[in-house]
Design an enzyme around this catalytic site. Structure first.
Site, PDB file in Angstrom:
ATOM      1  N   HIS A 186       0.989  -1.210  -0.193  1.00  0.00           N
ATOM      2  CA  HIS A 186      -0.280   0.123   0.269  1.00  0.00           C
ATOM      3  C   HIS A 186       0.839   1.477   0.045  1.00  0.00           C
ATOM      4  O   HIS A 186      -0.033   1.837  -0.817  1.00  0.00           O
ATOM      5  CB  HIS A 186      -1.270   0.305   1.434  1.00  0.00           C
ATOM      6  N   HIS A 244       1.065  -1.000   9.457  1.00  0.00           N
ATOM      7  CA  HIS A 244       2.017  -1.824   8.645  1.00  0.00           C
ATOM      8  C   HIS A 244       3.585  -1.281   9.426  1.00  0.00           C
ATOM      9  O   HIS A 244       3.315  -0.800  11.037  1.00  0.00           O
ATOM     10  CB  HIS A 244       2.218  -1.977   7.695  1.00  0.00           C
TER      11      HIS A 244
END
Length: 292
Positions: A186, A244
């Site tokens: 992403h 993340h």
């Protein structure tokens, strides 16, 4: 007598109301058109500045490197902290599709209106094909890295039990979890889309400066791209704050920046490439020569 006056006044009042509404609609359309022209002019001037584009690269780097520090100062229960939030599902997961749709329309209009040549238009649109190949190739590379660096674990109430299963497929088939180094796809995609859109949209300033046709549809498409670029910046910031691990995000953004450099910063300046944005669209003034 009074009833006849009321009935007779009805059609005249209705006509005046319709005329008033018509004037109001015209005024609103004029205001919307003026805002559209003003907004597109200012946005084109901003994105067309080489200095600001260089600062934009520094801005993206600062977002990825220092943005995670904001996690200590924001509410962790906001909608943007959930993987299943609307923006994450509808926009981030389909960021390349949105980018291709909006940016493809903009490139198509700008190039064709400037040149009226289908071949030149197709050549400039091929940059989006290259971008799609970069996105697909990077995604496969990230999966390969995760496969090569990962191990198979079985979740237990006491923790994780390591298994000796050799690959992800057999691990997942056994109902376990495969954990390896996961580059943030992403962060990669949003960084790449931001750099790509800023580079492509910068052409509009030169397009306007050359006095080429810039009607309402083109200006509207341009502003939609500007709004999408702003949304990608916001969602990139949300991604680096809430999701993340730190190195996964930094590596993803670094790969996205490197992909931009290989394409827009290097290859597209070569004659055997799709060409850089704006290449071949605008006439160059010929230098006058004196003949003896």
């Amino acid at each position: 007598m009074e009833r006849g006056l009321v009935v007779g006044a009805g059609p005249g009042a209705g006509t005046r109301i319709r005329a008033l509404l018509g004037c109001l609609v015209k005024v609103l359309l004029w205001v919307a058109s003026a805002l559209l022209y003003f907004g597109s002019e200012q946005a084109a001037r901003l994105l067309g500045s080489p200095c600001l584009r260089r600062l934009y690269h520094a801005w993206l780097a600062a977002v990825v490197i220092f943005g995670p520090l904001l996690q200590f100062h924001v509410n962790s229960r906001t909608i943007f902290a959930s993987h299943g939030n609307f923006f994450n599902i509808k926009f981030v997961n389909s960021a390349w599709g949105w980018t291709c749709t909006f940016l493809g329309g903009f490139v198509l209009l700008v190039v064709f209106l400037a040149t009226r040549r289908v071949a030149v238009t197709a050549r400039h649109l091929s940059r989006l094909v290259v971008g799609a190949a970069v996105w697909r190739g990077a995604g496969r590379a990230f999966l390969l890295i995760e496969d090569l660096t990962g191990s198979c674990f079985e979740p237990l109430p006491q923790g994780l039990l390591l298994h000796e299963l050799p690959d992800r497929r057999s691990c997942l088939a056994a109902g376990h979890q495969w954990r390896g180094y996961t580059v943030s796809s992403h962060t990669f995609l949003l960084t790449f889309c931001c750099l790509l859109m800023a580079e492509e949209a910068a052409v509009f300033a030169k397009y306007l400066a050359h006095g080429l046709p810039a009607g309402t549809p083109l200006r509207l498409v341009f502003l939609l791209n500007v709004l999408l670029l702003g949304l990608w910046n916001f969602l990139l910031l949300c991604t680096v704050i809430y999701f993340h691990q730190y190195t996964h995000k930094v590596v993803g953004a670094a790969v996205g920046t490197f992909a931009w450099y290989l394409t827009y910063g290097s290859w597209y300046h070569q004659p055997w490439s799709p060409g850089s944005p704006g290449h071949g669209l605008f006439p160059h003034p010929r230098s006058s020569r004196k003949h003896n």
